[in-house]
Motif scaffolding. Sequence first.
Motif, short mmCIF file in Angstrom:
data_model
loop_
_atom_site.label_atom_id
_atom_site.label_comp_id
_atom_site.label_asym_id
_atom_site.label_seq_id
_atom_site.Cartn_x
_atom_site.Cartn_y
_atom_site.Cartn_z
N TYR A 28 0.86 -1.18 0.00
CA TYR A 28 0.00 0.00 0.00
C TYR A 28 0.90 1.23 0.00
N ARG A 29 0.33 2.36 -0.34
CA ARG A 29 1.10 3.60 -0.28
C ARG A 29 0.22 4.74 0.20
N GLN A 30 0.90 5.72 0.75
CA GLN A 30 0.19 6.91 1.23
C GLN A 30 0.99 8.14 0.88
N GLN A 46 -5.31 9.50 1.45
CA GLN A 46 -5.55 8.25 2.16
C GLN A 46 -4.60 7.15 1.66
N ARG A 47 -4.35 6.22 2.53
CA ARG A 47 -3.56 5.06 2.13
C ARG A 47 -4.34 4.27 1.08
N GLU A 48 -3.63 3.83 0.06
CA GLU A 48 -4.30 3.12 -1.02
C GLU A 48 -3.57 1.83 -1.37
N GLY A 62 5.43 8.56 -2.18
CA GLY A 62 4.71 8.37 -0.93
C GLY A 62 5.45 7.39 -0.04
N TYR A 68 5.49 3.75 1.33
CA TYR A 68 5.00 2.44 0.93
C TYR A 68 5.05 1.50 2.13
N TYR A 69 3.94 0.81 2.32
CA TYR A 69 3.80 -0.10 3.45
C TYR A 69 3.49 -1.51 2.94
N LYS A 114 1.74 -5.17 4.05
CA LYS A 114 0.65 -5.58 4.93
C LYS A 114 0.37 -7.05 4.72
N TRP A 158 0.67 -4.46 9.77
CA TRP A 158 1.36 -3.50 8.93
C TRP A 158 2.81 -3.37 9.34
N GLY A 169 6.71 1.92 7.10
CA GLY A 169 6.82 2.22 5.69
C GLY A 169 8.22 2.56 5.24
#
Length: 114
Positions: free
Chosen positions: A36-38, A43-45, A90, A92-93, A95, A104, A107
Amino acid sequence: VQLQASGGGLVQAGESLRLSCVASGIRFSIYHMGWYRQAPGKQRELVAIIASGGSTNYADSVKGRFTISRDNAKNTVYLQMNSLKPEDAGVYYCKTWFTAMDYWGKGTQVTVSS
């Protein structure tokens, strides 16, 4: 469960990065994994998901440019990012999830200059 992401950095538009996320505390091979990224102020997507069996799914914005993969022997999920754009920037996470629990990692920052 611990997820440790790495590989972020500063690149120019059009360049590539590969992110890695090492998981511990889980039987990695049976878990689905996601990136995911924010971006600031957003918002995180979802970016990409890889199922335990290897099937993948991508956000429309990264299809054809990003590739998610996994190495179960190394408990690691990767995100190969090619043709990076400034809008890909952004944190990046990675998960994982199991039943009702989400896990999670911290990032890793990706910055893309135009």
